[in-house]
Enzyme design. Structure first.
Site, mmCIF file in Angstrom:
data_model
loop_
_atom_site.group_PDB
_atom_site.id
_atom_site.type_symbol
_atom_site.label_atom_id
_atom_site.label_comp_id
_atom_site.label_asym_id
_atom_site.label_seq_id
_atom_site.Cartn_x
_atom_site.Cartn_y
_atom_site.Cartn_z
ATOM 1 N N ARG A 207 -8.823 -1.418 72.725
ATOM 2 C CA ARG A 207 -7.990 -2.407 72.027
ATOM 3 C C ARG A 207 -7.898 -3.689 72.863
ATOM 4 O O ARG A 207 -8.724 -3.926 73.707
ATOM 5 C CB ARG A 207 -6.627 -1.773 71.721
ATOM 6 C CG ARG A 207 -6.760 -0.504 70.851
ATOM 7 C CD ARG A 207 -5.418 0.127 70.548
ATOM 8 N NE ARG A 207 -4.595 -0.755 69.723
ATOM 9 C CZ ARG A 207 -3.301 -0.562 69.503
ATOM 10 N NH1 ARG A 207 -2.691 0.497 70.036
ATOM 11 N NH2 ARG A 207 -2.617 -1.409 68.748
ATOM 12 N N GLU B 57 1.660 10.368 81.558
ATOM 13 C CA GLU B 57 1.635 9.212 80.647
ATOM 14 C C GLU B 57 0.724 9.545 79.467
ATOM 15 O O GLU B 57 -0.401 10.013 79.661
ATOM 16 C CB GLU B 57 1.090 8.001 81.415
ATOM 17 C CG GLU B 57 0.941 6.738 80.580
ATOM 18 C CD GLU B 57 0.343 5.572 81.385
ATOM 19 O OE1 GLU B 57 0.167 5.696 82.625
ATOM 20 O OE2 GLU B 57 0.028 4.541 80.771
ATOM 21 N N ALA C 253 4.723 -0.336 74.415
ATOM 22 C CA ALA C 253 4.389 -1.675 74.929
ATOM 23 C C ALA C 253 4.931 -1.922 76.338
ATOM 24 O O ALA C 253 4.342 -2.709 77.101
ATOM 25 C CB ALA C 253 4.915 -2.744 73.973
ATOM 26 N N ARG D 94 4.351 3.102 60.871
ATOM 27 C CA ARG D 94 3.816 1.959 61.594
ATOM 28 C C ARG D 94 2.289 2.054 61.727
ATOM 29 O O ARG D 94 1.779 3.053 62.247
ATOM 30 C CB ARG D 94 4.441 2.014 62.989
ATOM 31 C CG ARG D 94 3.849 1.091 63.991
ATOM 32 C CD ARG D 94 4.273 1.507 65.401
ATOM 33 N NE ARG D 94 3.850 0.490 66.330
ATOM 34 C CZ ARG D 94 3.690 0.681 67.624
ATOM 35 N NH1 ARG D 94 3.928 1.869 68.156
ATOM 36 N NH2 ARG D 94 3.303 -0.303 68.386
ATOM 37 N N TYR E 62 -2.036 4.796 64.406
ATOM 38 C CA TYR E 62 -1.140 5.818 64.967
ATOM 39 C C TYR E 62 -0.988 7.061 64.088
ATOM 40 O O TYR E 62 -0.272 7.987 64.462
ATOM 41 C CB TYR E 62 0.242 5.207 65.237
ATOM 42 C CG TYR E 62 0.191 4.066 66.233
ATOM 43 C CD1 TYR E 62 -0.150 4.295 67.567
ATOM 44 C CD2 TYR E 62 0.459 2.754 65.844
ATOM 45 C CE1 TYR E 62 -0.217 3.259 68.485
ATOM 46 C CE2 TYR E 62 0.396 1.702 66.753
ATOM 47 C CZ TYR E 62 0.056 1.962 68.065
ATOM 48 O OH TYR E 62 -0.008 0.936 68.978
ATOM 49 N N ASN F 188 5.483 8.262 76.760
ATOM 50 C CA ASN F 188 4.732 7.195 76.101
ATOM 51 C C ASN F 188 5.661 5.993 76.090
ATOM 52 O O ASN F 188 6.566 5.897 75.244
ATOM 53 C CB ASN F 188 4.323 7.591 74.685
ATOM 54 C CG ASN F 188 3.432 6.537 74.033
ATOM 55 O OD1 ASN F 188 3.367 5.400 74.494
ATOM 56 N ND2 ASN F 188 2.760 6.908 72.959
ATOM 57 N N HIS G 79 -0.817 8.029 75.650
ATOM 58 C CA HIS G 79 -0.965 7.003 74.607
ATOM 59 C C HIS G 79 -1.709 7.616 73.441
ATOM 60 O O HIS G 79 -2.748 8.276 73.637
ATOM 61 C CB HIS G 79 -1.696 5.769 75.130
ATOM 62 C CG HIS G 79 -0.942 5.102 76.229
ATOM 63 N ND1 HIS G 79 0.186 4.359 75.990
ATOM 64 C CD2 HIS G 79 -1.111 5.145 77.567
ATOM 65 C CE1 HIS G 79 0.669 3.950 77.157
ATOM 66 N NE2 HIS G 79 -0.088 4.410 78.129
ATOM 67 N N PRO H 201 9.424 1.674 72.808
ATOM 68 C CA PRO H 201 9.700 0.883 71.609
ATOM 69 C C PRO H 201 8.699 1.070 70.477
ATOM 70 O O PRO H 201 7.503 1.220 70.710
ATOM 71 C CB PRO H 201 9.651 -0.563 72.124
ATOM 72 C CG PRO H 201 8.873 -0.508 73.390
ATOM 73 C CD PRO H 201 9.178 0.838 73.989
ATOM 74 N N ASN H 202 9.248 1.071 69.291
ATOM 75 C CA ASN H 202 8.500 1.119 68.014
ATOM 76 C C ASN H 202 7.936 2.500 67.692
ATOM 77 O O ASN H 202 7.434 2.702 66.590
ATOM 78 C CB ASN H 202 7.376 0.065 67.985
ATOM 79 C CG ASN H 202 7.906 -1.333 68.196
ATOM 80 O OD1 ASN H 202 8.795 -1.750 67.461
ATOM 81 N ND2 ASN H 202 7.426 -2.053 69.201
HETATM 82 C C1 DQA Z 1 0.750 3.046 72.572
HETATM 83 C C2 DQA Z 1 -0.210 1.923 72.951
HETATM 84 C C3 DQA Z 1 0.544 0.684 73.341
HETATM 85 O O1 DQA Z 1 -0.360 -0.357 73.699
HETATM 86 C C4 DQA Z 1 1.382 0.188 72.169
HETATM 87 O O2 DQA Z 1 2.154 -0.934 72.546
HETATM 88 C C5 DQA Z 1 2.228 1.244 71.578
HETATM 89 C C6 DQA Z 1 1.716 2.609 71.477
HETATM 90 C C7 DQA Z 1 0.006 4.296 72.059
HETATM 91 O O3 DQA Z 1 0.621 5.345 72.028
HETATM 92 O O4 DQA Z 1 -1.173 4.204 71.686
HETATM 93 O O5 DQA Z 1 3.310 0.979 71.072
HETATM 94 O O6 DQA Z 1 1.489 3.429 73.720
#
Ligand code: DQA
Length: 142
Positions: free
Chosen positions: A104, A95, A74, A17, A22, A71, A97, A9-10
């Site tokens: 964070r 995985e 959340a 964003r 990011y 990725n 990020h 998501p997002n």
């Molecule tokens: C994320 C880190 C997560 O905590 C966050 O919710 C994201 C992006 C990252 O790529 O840094 O949406 O996965």
């Protein structure tokens, strides 16, 4: 070698964003660059804001593809279902990020998926995806 990058998501809003966290590059633009750099790999990309759609995609690709770069955004920190899906499939998952989740909020320090993954790449920005692809390109999986 068939590799898919799966985004949660997002992450469809990358580039727009929270650019301080990011970055300001869209994933579509970055993915075009990746496809050129890794022309020898068959690269696909899937993004969903819906947990069940991510589970469905893992099931769909997880018995025939050579690698999954995930990725889960959340859902990493909330989803038992995604962890179970990775445990259920055969294709290795890396995985990724973009941000350093350990620098964070505390709720980002726990992942329900890491223990089921081949490895975790955290905090290197978009270049982290290259590290994941290098792992698949350079490692013999059988
Ligand atoms: C994320 C880190 C997560 O905590 C966050 O919710 C994201 C992006 C990252 O790529 O840094 O949406 O996965």
């Amino acid at each position: 070698m068939k590799i898919i990058i799966i985004h949660g998501p997002n992450l469809n809003l990358l580039g727009v964003r929270e650019p301080g966290i990011y970055g300001s590059e869209s994933f579509d633009a970055f993915f075009d660059t990746l496809k050129k750099e890794y022309a020898s790999l068959s690269l696909e990309y899937f993004q969903s804001n819906h947990e069940g759609a991510l589970v469905d995609k893992l099931h769909e690709v997880g018995f025939s593809y050579d690698g999954i770069v995930l990725n889960a955004a959340a859902y990493t920190h909330t989803s038992v279902a995604l962890g179970d899906a990775i445990a259920a499939i055969k294709t290795p998952v890396v995985e990724v990020h973009i941000s350093n989740v350990y620098a964070r909020e505390a709720f980002r320090h726990h992942s329900f998926i890491s223990k089921h993954c081949a490895g975790v790449i955290v905090g290197f920005g978009l270049p982290g995806y290259r590290l994941a692809l290098e792992y698949f390109a350079r490692t013999q999986h059988s």
